[in-house]
Design an enzyme around this catalytic site. Structure first.
Site, PDB file in Angstrom:
ATOM      1  N   PRO A 199       0.236  -3.010  -6.735  1.00  0.00           N
ATOM      2  CG  PRO A 199       0.193  -2.505  -9.022  1.00  0.00           C
ATOM      3  CD  PRO A 199       1.043  -3.142  -7.972  1.00  0.00           C
ATOM      4  CG  ASN A 200      -3.814  -6.352  -7.928  1.00  0.00           C
ATOM      5  OD1 ASN A 200      -4.628  -5.428  -7.998  1.00  0.00           O
ATOM      6  ND2 ASN A 200      -3.335  -6.967  -8.997  1.00  0.00           N
ATOM      7  N   GLY A 215      -1.100  -4.878  -0.431  1.00  0.00           N
ATOM      8  CA  GLY A 215      -0.547  -3.929   0.527  1.00  0.00           C
ATOM      9  C   GLY A 215      -0.232  -4.621   1.835  1.00  0.00           C
ATOM     10  CB  ILE A 231       7.718   3.091  -4.791  1.00  0.00           C
ATOM     11  CG1 ILE A 231       7.078   1.703  -4.984  1.00  0.00           C
ATOM     12  CG2 ILE A 231       9.143   2.983  -4.249  1.00  0.00           C
ATOM     13  CD1 ILE A 231       6.722   0.949  -3.704  1.00  0.00           C
ATOM     14  N   GLY A 286      -9.854  27.714  13.530  1.00  0.00           N
ATOM     15  CA  GLY A 286     -11.100  28.184  12.928  1.00  0.00           C
ATOM     16  C   GLY A 286     -11.018  28.166  11.404  1.00  0.00           C
ATOM     17  CD  GLU A 316       7.946   3.047   7.168  1.00  0.00           C
ATOM     18  OE1 GLU A 316       8.445   2.412   8.096  1.00  0.00           O
ATOM     19  OE2 GLU A 316       8.408   4.094   6.709  1.00  0.00           O
ATOM     20  CB  THR A 358      -2.981  -0.086   8.078  1.00  0.00           C
ATOM     21  OG1 THR A 358      -3.226  -1.454   8.460  1.00  0.00           O
ATOM     22  CG2 THR A 358      -2.860   0.011   6.574  1.00  0.00           C
ATOM     23  CD  GLU A 365      -7.091  -0.430  10.358  1.00  0.00           C
ATOM     24  OE1 GLU A 365      -6.113  -0.132   9.646  1.00  0.00           O
ATOM     25  OE2 GLU A 365      -7.902   0.416  10.772  1.00  0.00           O
TER      26      GLU A 365
HETATM   27  C1  LIG Z   1       2.098   8.235   0.182  1.00  0.00           C
HETATM   28  C2  LIG Z   1       2.426   6.790   0.321  1.00  0.00           C
HETATM   29  C3  LIG Z   1       3.760   6.411   0.329  1.00  0.00           C
HETATM   30  C4  LIG Z   1       4.096   5.049   0.424  1.00  0.00           C
HETATM   31  N1  LIG Z   1       5.411   4.668   0.335  1.00  0.00           N
HETATM   32  C5  LIG Z   1       5.717   3.340   0.211  1.00  0.00           C
HETATM   33  C6  LIG Z   1       7.043   2.917  -0.072  1.00  0.00           C
HETATM   34  O1  LIG Z   1       7.960   3.728  -0.168  1.00  0.00           O
HETATM   35  N2  LIG Z   1       7.266   1.588  -0.247  1.00  0.00           N
HETATM   36  C7  LIG Z   1       6.277   0.654  -0.141  1.00  0.00           C
HETATM   37  O2  LIG Z   1       6.534  -0.532  -0.331  1.00  0.00           O
HETATM   38  N3  LIG Z   1       4.992   1.035   0.133  1.00  0.00           N
HETATM   39  C8  LIG Z   1       4.692   2.345   0.303  1.00  0.00           C
HETATM   40  N4  LIG Z   1       3.404   2.735   0.557  1.00  0.00           N
HETATM   41  C9  LIG Z   1       2.382   1.724   0.687  1.00  0.00           C
HETATM   42  C10 LIG Z   1       1.830   1.577   2.100  1.00  0.00           C
HETATM   43  O3  LIG Z   1       2.764   0.977   2.936  1.00  0.00           O
HETATM   44  C11 LIG Z   1       0.507   0.822   1.961  1.00  0.00           C
HETATM   45  O4  LIG Z   1      -0.429   1.741   1.457  1.00  0.00           O
HETATM   46  C12 LIG Z   1       0.039   0.206   3.260  1.00  0.00           C
HETATM   47  O5  LIG Z   1       0.893  -0.834   3.634  1.00  0.00           O
HETATM   48  C13 LIG Z   1      -1.388  -0.326   3.158  1.00  0.00           C
HETATM   49  O6  LIG Z   1      -1.590  -1.103   2.037  1.00  0.00           O
HETATM   50  P1  LIG Z   1      -2.817  -0.802   1.053  1.00  0.00           P
HETATM   51  O7  LIG Z   1      -2.813   0.647   0.771  1.00  0.00           O
HETATM   52  O8  LIG Z   1      -2.705  -1.728  -0.085  1.00  0.00           O
HETATM   53  O9  LIG Z   1      -4.086  -1.102   1.912  1.00  0.00           O
HETATM   54  P2  LIG Z   1      -4.812  -2.535   2.089  1.00  0.00           P
HETATM   55  O10 LIG Z   1      -3.834  -3.550   2.550  1.00  0.00           O
HETATM   56  O11 LIG Z   1      -5.610  -2.815   0.869  1.00  0.00           O
HETATM   57  O12 LIG Z   1      -5.797  -2.219   3.275  1.00  0.00           O
HETATM   58  C14 LIG Z   1      -6.961  -1.428   3.132  1.00  0.00           C
HETATM   59  C15 LIG Z   1      -7.629  -1.322   4.497  1.00  0.00           C
HETATM   60  O13 LIG Z   1      -7.985  -2.636   4.958  1.00  0.00           O
HETATM   61  C16 LIG Z   1      -7.364  -2.887   6.196  1.00  0.00           C
HETATM   62  N5  LIG Z   1      -6.996  -4.301   6.288  1.00  0.00           N
HETATM   63  C17 LIG Z   1      -6.272  -5.030   5.424  1.00  0.00           C
HETATM   64  N6  LIG Z   1      -6.115  -6.267   5.856  1.00  0.00           N
HETATM   65  C18 LIG Z   1      -6.744  -6.339   7.054  1.00  0.00           C
HETATM   66  C19 LIG Z   1      -6.959  -7.384   8.022  1.00  0.00           C
HETATM   67  N7  LIG Z   1      -6.444  -8.603   7.864  1.00  0.00           N
HETATM   68  N8  LIG Z   1      -7.672  -7.094   9.132  1.00  0.00           N
HETATM   69  C20 LIG Z   1      -8.178  -5.846   9.323  1.00  0.00           C
HETATM   70  N9  LIG Z   1      -8.019  -4.836   8.443  1.00  0.00           N
HETATM   71  C21 LIG Z   1      -7.312  -5.083   7.330  1.00  0.00           C
HETATM   72  C22 LIG Z   1      -6.159  -1.983   6.241  1.00  0.00           C
HETATM   73  O14 LIG Z   1      -5.716  -1.748   7.572  1.00  0.00           O
HETATM   74  C23 LIG Z   1      -6.697  -0.752   5.567  1.00  0.00           C
HETATM   75  O15 LIG Z   1      -7.430   0.018   6.489  1.00  0.00           O
HETATM   76  C24 LIG Z   1       3.068   4.084   0.525  1.00  0.00           C
HETATM   77  C25 LIG Z   1       1.727   4.493   0.543  1.00  0.00           C
HETATM   78  C26 LIG Z   1       1.407   5.820   0.431  1.00  0.00           C
HETATM   79  C27 LIG Z   1      -0.041   6.214   0.415  1.00  0.00           C
END
Ligand SMILES: Cc1cc2nc3c(=O)[nH]c(=O)nc-3n(C[C@H](O)[C@H](O)[C@H](O)COP(=O)(O)OP(=O)(O)OC[C@H]3O[C@@H](n4cnc5c(N)ncnc54)[C@H](O)[C@@H]3O)c2cc1C
Length: 383
Positions: free
Chosen positions: A131-132, A134, A160, A343, A367, A369, A371
Site C-alpha cells: 500500500p505504501n 511501489g 496483486i 470517432g 512492472e 513505471t 519513469e
Molecule cells: C492492475 C495492476 C496490477 C498489478 N499487479 C501487480 C502484481 O501482480 N504484483 C505486484 O507486486 N504489483 C502489481 N502492481 C503494482 C505495480 O507494479 C505498481 O503500481 C507500480 O510498480 C508503481 O507503483 P505505485 O503504483 O506504488 O506508484 P509509485 O511508486 O507511488 O509512483 C507514482 C508515480 O511517481 C513516479 N515516481 C516514483 N518514484 C519516482 C522517482 N524516483 N523518479 C521519478 N518518478 C518517480 C512513478 O513513475 C509514478 O508515475 C499492479 C498494479 C496495477 C495497477
C-alpha cells in the site's frame, strides 16, 4: 502475415499457428463474461495447462514446452491480442508467479508449486507492491521473522494480479531490513495458510478479466522450506532476474493490444462512410494507420531481437527496460489514434476498441513505471 513471421523457425511458426487458433477459438468466447463479471475464468488456466501453453519456455522435464523467449512472447502477444486482462492473469502466473521458483527454487518447490502451475492446476501470483511502497522496492515494509522451522510473516501487498484467485503467492519480505534491498527474501505462501487473507478485491478502470487484490499477512506462519533459494537475503537477485525477464515479455503484452487496436481500426475505417467514401480513403486516416503498422513492426522487431539476445545469455538489463518503455509508451499513441479513427462509436462500450484503450493505459505503470525504466536505462548507460 507480417514479414517478420518469416524470421521464425519452423517450430516457432507452428507454435504461433496453434496459439493464434487457441486464442481465437477458446479464449475469445470467454472475454465478454470475464469482462462483465470481473472474474478470470479458471478454465483459462485449465485449458492452457492441458495445451502446454502455461510454460512455453520451461523445460520439458518440468512439463513445459522447452521453447525459447520468442515462443513465450508469441504466447503472450496472441493472448493479449484477444484479451489484455486474461493475458495479464496468465503472465502473472507463468512469468512472475513461477519464474523465481524455476530460476532459484529447490527441487521440492518445483515439484510442489511449479509443475502444478505449468499444468494449470495451481494458480500463482506475485506480491511485491505494498500500500505504501511501489517503485521504491527497497522500502517494502513486510517482515519475516524466523521461528524454529518456520517464518512468521507480517505485512500487506497491494494491487496483486490473481491475488483473489491464487493457490499460492510469492511474497517479498525482509528478514534483515538493515541491509536495505539486499535483506529481501521471496517466500511461497499457500492459500489457506492461517493469517493470509485477501483483504479486498479491487475495482479497476480496465483489465477487468484479471482479478486484482490487496493481501494481508498477519502472523502468517510459513515453513522455512518455502523460502526461495534456501538461504536468507537472496531475494534481491531473484527479483532482478524475474523482473528482467518480465520486462521483455511485457513488450509482447503491449504488442498484442497494439495489433488488436490496429486490426479493429482498419476494419472500422474500411466500412465507415463519410462524405461519400470509406474514411480509410482520407489520407489523414490512411497515414495514421500506416504509422500504426510501422510502429507495430518496430515493436515486434525490437522485442524479438532482445528476446534472442536474452536466450543467448547476453546481459540485456538496459535493453529489457528499453523494450518495456518503448512498447508501452508507443502503445498509448497507437490506442489514442485508434480511438480517434473510430470517432464517437469508439467511445461506446459495445465497440471493442475502448477496451483495448482502457486496458493498454495500465502498461506504462505496472512492472516498473516508465519513469523507473528511464532510471534503469540511464543507470546502465552510466549516467
Ligand atoms: C492492475 C495492476 C496490477 C498489478 N499487479 C501487480 C502484481 O501482480 N504484483 C505486484 O507486486 N504489483 C502489481 N502492481 C503494482 C505495480 O507494479 C505498481 O503500481 C507500480 O510498480 C508503481 O507503483 P505505485 O503504483 O506504488 O506508484 P509509485 O511508486 O507511488 O509512483 C507514482 C508515480 O511517481 C513516479 N515516481 C516514483 N518514484 C519516482 C522517482 N524516483 N523518479 C521519478 N518518478 C518517480 C512513478 O513513475 C509514478 O508515475 C499492479 C498494479 C496495477 C495497477
Amino acid at each position: 502475415m507480417a514479414a517478420q513471421y518469416h524470421e521464425l523457425t519452423e517450430e516457432q511458426r507452428i507454435f504461433l499457428e496453434m496459439m493464434t487458433d487457441f486464442a481465437d477459438k477458446e479464449v475469445a468466447p470467454l472475454v465478454e463474461q470475464a469482462e462483465r463479471t470481473g472474474q478470470t475464468p479458471r478454465r483459462l488456466f485449465t485449458r492452457m495447462g492441458e495445451m502446454g501453453f502455461l510454460g512455453p519456455r520451461y523445460p520439458e522435464e518440468l512439463g513445459g514446452g522447452g521453447g525459447d523467449k520468442i515462443t513465450e512472447c508469441i504466447m503472450v502477444e496472441q493472448l493479449g491480442r484477444v484479451c489484455a486482462g486474461m493475458c495479464g492473469a496468465v503472465v502473472a502466473h507463468s512469468g512472475l508467479g513461477t519464474m523465481p521458483i524455476y530460476l532459484h527454487g529447490s527441487e521440492e518447490q518445483k515439484e510442489r508449486f511449479l509443475k502444478p502451475a505449468i499444468r494449470g492446476e495451481k494458480i500463482a501470483a506475485f506480491g511485491l507492491t505494498e500500500p505504501n511502497v511501489g517503485s521504491d522496492v527497497a522500502s517494502i515494509q513486510t517482515r519475516a521473522v524466523r521461528d524454529g522451522d518456520n517464518y512468521v510473516i507480517n505485512g500487506a501487498k497491494m494491487f496483486i494480479t490473481n491475488g483473489p484467485i491464487c493457490d499460492y503467492v510469492i511474497v517479498a519480505a525482509y528478514t534483515q531490513p538493515e541491509k536495505r534491498g539486499l535483506g529481501i527474501n521471496l517466500f511461497i505462501v499457500e492459500k489457506g495458510t492461517p493469517g493470509f487473507t485477501v483483504s479486498k478485491k479491487l475495482e479497476k478502470v480496465g483489465n477487468h478479466a484479471a482479478e486484482t487484490g490487496e493481501l494481508t499477512f498477519e502472523d502468517c506462519v510459513v515453513p522455512a522450506a518455502n523460502l526461495i533459494g534456501g538461504r536468507e537475503c537472496g531475494g534481491f537477485q531473484q527479483l532482478e532476474d524475474t523482473l528482467l525477464s518480465g520486462r521483455i515479455t511485457y513488450g509482447a503484452r503491449c504488442l498484442g493490444t497494439a495489433q488488436a487496436s490496429y486490426d479493429l481500426t482498419v476494419a472500422y475505417a474500411k466500412q465507415r462512410v463519410q462524405f461519400g467514401k470509406p474514411i480509410i480513403k482520407f489520407q489523414v486516416n490512411s497515414f495514421r494507420l500506416a504509422e500504426m503498422a510501422m510502429y507495430i513492426d518496430i515493436m515486434r522487431s525490437y522485442l524479438w531481437r532482445v528476446a534472442r539476445l536474452y536466450d543467448a545469455g547476453v546481459n540485456v538489463k538496459k535493453e529489457s527496460s528499453m523494450v518495456k518503455l518503448f512498447c508501452s509508451e508507443i502503445l498509448q499513441k497507437l490506442t489514442g489514434d485508434a480511438m480517434q479513427i473510430h470517432g464517437g462509436y469508439g467511445y461506446m462500450s459495445e465497440y471493442a476498441i475502448q477496451r483495448h484503450w482502457r486496458d493498454g493505459r495500465l502498461f506504462t505503470v505496472t512492472e516498473g513505471t516508465s519513469e523507473v525504466q528511464h532510471m534503469v536505462i540511464a543507470r546502465q548507460l552510466g549516467f
